[in-house]
Structure formats: C-alpha cells, structure tokens
Scaffold this motif. Sequence first.
Motif, mmCIF file in Angstrom:
data_model
loop_
_atom_site.group_PDB
_atom_site.id
_atom_site.type_symbol
_atom_site.label_atom_id
_atom_site.label_comp_id
_atom_site.label_asym_id
_atom_site.label_seq_id
_atom_site.Cartn_x
_atom_site.Cartn_y
_atom_site.Cartn_z
ATOM 1 N N UNK A 431 14.497 22.509 172.746
ATOM 2 C CA UNK A 431 15.440 23.265 172.801
ATOM 3 C C UNK A 431 15.980 23.691 171.514
ATOM 4 N N UNK A 432 16.788 24.877 171.202
ATOM 5 C CA UNK A 432 17.233 25.492 170.044
ATOM 6 C C UNK A 432 18.140 24.459 169.404
ATOM 7 N N UNK A 473 8.030 23.282 168.933
ATOM 8 C CA UNK A 473 7.826 24.290 170.262
ATOM 9 C C UNK A 473 6.978 23.341 171.153
ATOM 10 N N UNK A 474 7.031 23.797 172.388
ATOM 11 C CA UNK A 474 6.317 23.353 173.528
ATOM 12 C C UNK A 474 5.057 22.974 173.417
ATOM 13 N N UNK A 495 14.498 21.995 179.147
ATOM 14 C CA UNK A 495 13.797 21.817 177.887
ATOM 15 C C UNK A 495 13.073 20.219 177.783
ATOM 16 N N UNK A 496 12.140 20.400 176.643
ATOM 17 C CA UNK A 496 11.399 19.086 176.568
ATOM 18 C C UNK A 496 12.163 18.064 175.584
ATOM 19 N N UNK A 559 24.693 28.580 182.398
ATOM 20 C CA UNK A 559 23.523 28.133 183.182
ATOM 21 C C UNK A 559 23.423 26.594 182.708
ATOM 22 N N UNK A 560 23.193 26.476 181.338
ATOM 23 C CA UNK A 560 22.906 25.065 180.967
ATOM 24 C C UNK A 560 23.820 24.137 181.310
#
Length: 613
Positions: A431-432, A473-474, A495-496, A559-560
């Motif tokens: 996530x950011x 990053x993913x 998110x991971x 949304x989150x």
Amino acid sequence: MRRVHNDKASVSPGKVKGLYDTQTPMCPICHAVLRPGELQEHMEQEMERLMQLHNSQGPAQKECLAAGPPKSLFSMHIKREGSSSASSPRPADEAVHSDRYQTFLRVRANRQTRLNVKELCWCRCYAKQKVKSVHVWTDYGFPHVSSCPLSARIGKLKRRKAEEDQRDGVCVVENGSMLSAGREFEWAEQRRIQMVSVLRGFRGLVSSTLKEHQDSDVDLDVDGDDTLEYGKAQYTEADVIPCSGNEPRDAEERQALRGAVLNGETVSRLSPEQTKSANSEDPTTSNGDNNTSTTSPRTCKNSELEVLSDDPSLNTLEALKTRIRDLEKQFTRGDRFKCLICMDSYTVPLTSIQCWHVHCEECWLRTLGAKKLCPQCNTITSPGDLRRVEMSGPRPVVLSGPSGAGKSTLLKRLMKEYEGVFGFSVSHTTRNPRPGEEDGKGLNCLPMLLGATLLPVADILSSVSSEDYHFVTRESMQEGIDKGEFIENAEFSGNMYGTSKSSIEDVQAQNLICILDVDIQGVQNIKKTDLNPIYISIQPPSMEILEKRLRDRQTETEDSLQKRLEAARIDMELSKEPGVFDIVIINDDLEGAYEKLKSVLVEEIQKVQDAKK
Ligand SMILES: Nc1ncnc2c1ncn2[C@@H]1O[C@H](COP(=O)(O)OP(=O)(O)OP(=O)(O)O)[C@@H](O)[C@H]1O
Ligand SMILES: Nc1nc2c(ncn2[C@@H]2O[C@H](COP(=O)(O)O)[C@@H](O)[C@H]2O)c(=O)[nH]1
C-alpha cells in the motif's frame, strides 16, 4: 569344560564378531565355545572362580562383591540358563535354554554391530580415548565416563534411599573376566549411579543398564519413563513429519555445508527450504556417517554441548545451564546459532533427552519421519524424547484486531513506558505510504531517534508511527515470498502485507520483545510456524464505534474504509473462537485496555529487564 578358544589376549573384536556370526554358544567370560548342555556347569564354575577371587581381593573390591554378584549381562544369563541351581536342566530344557542363549548372543552381537562401536561410553557417546588395557582403569573408573556429563542420564539407575551405601569407585575383578565401574552422584536432585561393565574379548566398554545388587533398593528404569526428570513428553508419533522420499538430494553439498558449519563457517548456499528438505531424507550424521565425513569425526565429547565438561565436578545440569547462558550471551550479541540440519536460525529449538543435541523442531520431526535417530549422533530417538529448549529470550507478541481497533495507540504507550524492552517487527506492504510514514522505520528505531535529537520524547513519539512499513511493489514482495523470506503474508483491503523472517530476527537478536501487528490471516499463518508468540486481540466495543474511529482518523478513502469494515466483521467473529487468542482485550476505555495489555506481558517484560541487569 571344553575350551576351544581360550587365548584371551588374542581375541580381537573381529574374531569375537566372527564367533557370534557362527551362533555358537560361547562363554562371555572366557570365550570358551560350549555345547548347549555345558552352559550351566560352566557358568557355575565361573561363578565359583569369581567368588574365590573375591576372597583374595582388597576391602574395596570385596564390598563391591559382598551383595552378591553384579547382575550384569553375565548374571542375567546365568539366571536364564539354569532353572534351579540344584538340578541340571533336562535335555528338552537344554535346547530351549540354548536357543535363548543364542538369541541373547545374537541380539548382543547385532546391537554391537549396529552401533559400530568399539569403545562406547554408557552415555552412548564414543569414548575419545582408545582403551589399551583394562588395567589402567583400576584407579577410578573410565576417564571418559567419569567426565562425561551425558553419562549422567543414560543409565537411568535411580537409588531410592539416600542412605544407600556409597560405592564410589571401581569394582574390578582382575585376572577374571569382568570389570565393572560404579560411581554414585547427585543429579537433578536424584541420587544416581554410573555402572559400566566390561567383558573381556570386547576390548572395550559395553553399554549396559546394569541392574545392581539383587536385594538392593535400586530401580531399573529400562522403559525410559523420563517424566519425572524431564517432564511429560511434548511430541508423539503424530507430530512426526513423514518422509516424502522424492525430494531433491545432494549428499555431497549437504555434507560440505554441515562441515562448514561444524568448522565455524556459517555460509549457506542453499535456501533454508532447500536445506531442510535436502536433509530430511537422510538423517545420517552431521558428525559424519562415521566413515564418510570429510571433517574429523565429531563425538559428543567435542560437540558444543560437551565443551563445558572439562571439570568433572560439574554435573550435567550445571553444564547445561552454563551452556544456555553462553548461548544467551551469543544470542544477545546477535551471532545466533544455526540449526545444523537446515542451516537456518533456530526458532523453536528442540533437544533430545537421549543425546542432548539441539535441532529445530521441523528438522527433528522430519528426521524422525525417516529414521528414529538423532541426525547428529545417530542415537536412537523417539518423538517422546524431544523437549523444547527455552532459550529464555522473551516470547514475541502478536497483536491483531480490526483496523481502527486501537492497536498502534496501545503499542505507542507501551513502548513509551517500557523503553528498550520492545521492538517492532517492520512489515512489508504494497500500500501507499500515508502522510508522515517513512520507509522501513519502525518503533524499534526509537532509541536511535532519541539519541540523535534534542526533541522532547513526546514530540518524537508523535512523529514515529508504529505502522511504518517497508513499502514495496507487488513484484518485489512476491519475489521475496517466493524465496521463502516471509514468515507470513496476506492480502488485506486490496494490498499485500507480510512479515519477513529478518524483521523478527533483527528484533530478537537484540533480546527485545518482538511485536508483530498483523491481521487475522496473519495470526492463522503464524500459528503454522514455530514462532510461539503470545496472541493478543484488540477489539473495538462495537462496529459503530470502530467506523467512527476509522473515519475520524482520516486515513481511508470510502472504498478502503468499507473494505476494512468488512474485514473487521470477519475478524470480530473469528476472535471469539476459543483458542485463537491468548487474550481478547476490548478497547473501550483506553486506560483499562492498556492495563490489561500490560498485565499479559508482565512476565516477558521482566525477562528483558532482568537480562539487562
Ligand atoms: N480507547 C479509545 N477510545 C477512543 N479512541 C481511540 C481509542 N483507541 C484508539 N482510538 C483512536 O482510534 C483510531 C484508530 O486507532 P489505531 O490507529 O491505534 O488503530 P489500529 O488498530 O492501529 O488500526 P490499523 O490496524 O488500521 O493500523 C485512532 O485515531 C485512535 O486515536
Ligand atoms: N498479515 C499481515 N497483516 C498486517 C501486516 N502488517 C499490518 N497488517 C495488518 O494490516 C491491516 C492494515 O494495516 P494498515 O497499516 O494499512 O492500516 C491491519 O489490520 C494490520 O494489522 C503484516 O505484516 N501481515
């Protein structure tokens, strides 16, 4: 008495083995080859000779014999051979007895061959010193036996009475065929006796759980009920990881790696997974399969555990305690031990009460799935012999609960009150970063920040977020997962997230309580590992209050936020299941919740504080 072979001096171990192979009944004392019907008579003669010798011995040796002949293999044999001392066995009995005797010889020969041992200390470690002559032992038992701390447990001979007469010395029947060495000592608040018998012809020590005098109060614990000494068994056959048998194997590389570790190098060219699986199929010795090792053969005498035992007055318990203290010191310094089997750091180290070698849980259980042997010394080991080793470092803490329940709020208070006690395991996420969050900065950086700035502590605390991550990053996160670098990972709210092994190790290496903040999936995944943390769930008083807190925090989009609320519903349900968490704290009143949290952690906090003294 027909002596076919009576040249004792010329009986080499090889020859003895040869005799066994022919299954010929043979006197274990003088090695005369006997016909079945001659056994009883022969043994009686041997006994008589023994008693005559007794009359010509000094007082120490007499005392040893006073309570009757020792019940060694020899005496057991006599008992079996003759049903009564007055009458000779009938021919039919003779055949039966002869059969039994042959079975006995076969079993003994097999055992000897299996162990491939010429000099075997009764503690089952290979005596370092080759035995040249039995006469050198007449002074005080066997050098190895008397100094070997491992020998303290193996005999399992326990005296019940403290006032039992001391037989601190050696009982030797020179000239004759049998020697036995006995030494009584205190160990684990128990009075014990070491006994070793030597039969000539073997040119060495025969490991024997020797039952002592016929009428004495000695218990022979041959079944190995170790509950009293080592507590209940912690593992059973059901825990053993079966051997799959089709994993990649590379014996040479494995051997080389083990050699490297034994010689002090810690470089591993295989990933932990590779080494774990590569080793699982072949639990043969790391000290070399006696013949194949490229390193000098390791015995328990020169293994890590033995180094301490130079001083024979140290009993086993003290030696082990000292060893643990040393390990703790090294652990605190950061140079952690690696498991000899997987070459990875220990998470749940297990030791065997048979040989005291330490490997990680998975390695032991995999090994026992293939063979019931210690992978380091080949000592026969069953899952029930395994015990967890408390490295006495603090247990990690898993803090979980719905997003917005108040985990980081409570954590910040805790770390402020107990500075230098906790370390935060910095997770990875895709996530950011939120405003103010920095990459890779966790709460365990707090002492450094405090040292490097003149800002008041409160200001620093407010500037440090316990939620700081390694923002990745993913692709790179997936790569790390594929390499086995993560202890757990999960997908949360699109998110991971994941906990790397090194993030935990970094904290544990500092002997701090490692805190992991993970969602419920993380909890479930960590339960599959051997981390053994304290599981704490922080729950909001209600969904409504949770939503309000999340909205007020202003970190989420609609949304989150909805995703988080959805995850929270599942979390709140699962946390009610018994056994998932050690404690569920409802964070209604912050003060009350904080006090509860502290009370759960007080023991671990104490450990860290004590270690700093
Ligand atoms: N007992 C409480 N009473 C009122 N507000 C609280 C209480 N505990 C925490 N809060 C507030 O609720 C919000 C969420 O708390 P916090 O960020 O600590 O939750 P979290 O569990 O760490 O969430 P996440 O998992 O998303 O990081 C914060 O704004 C915090 O100030
Ligand atoms: N399974 C894991 N969950 C983690 C990890 N790090 C954090 N979390 C959880 O994710 C949510 C959201 O966190 P946020 O910082 O985006 O608000 C929260 O419940 C955390 O507990 C992790 O490494 N593994």
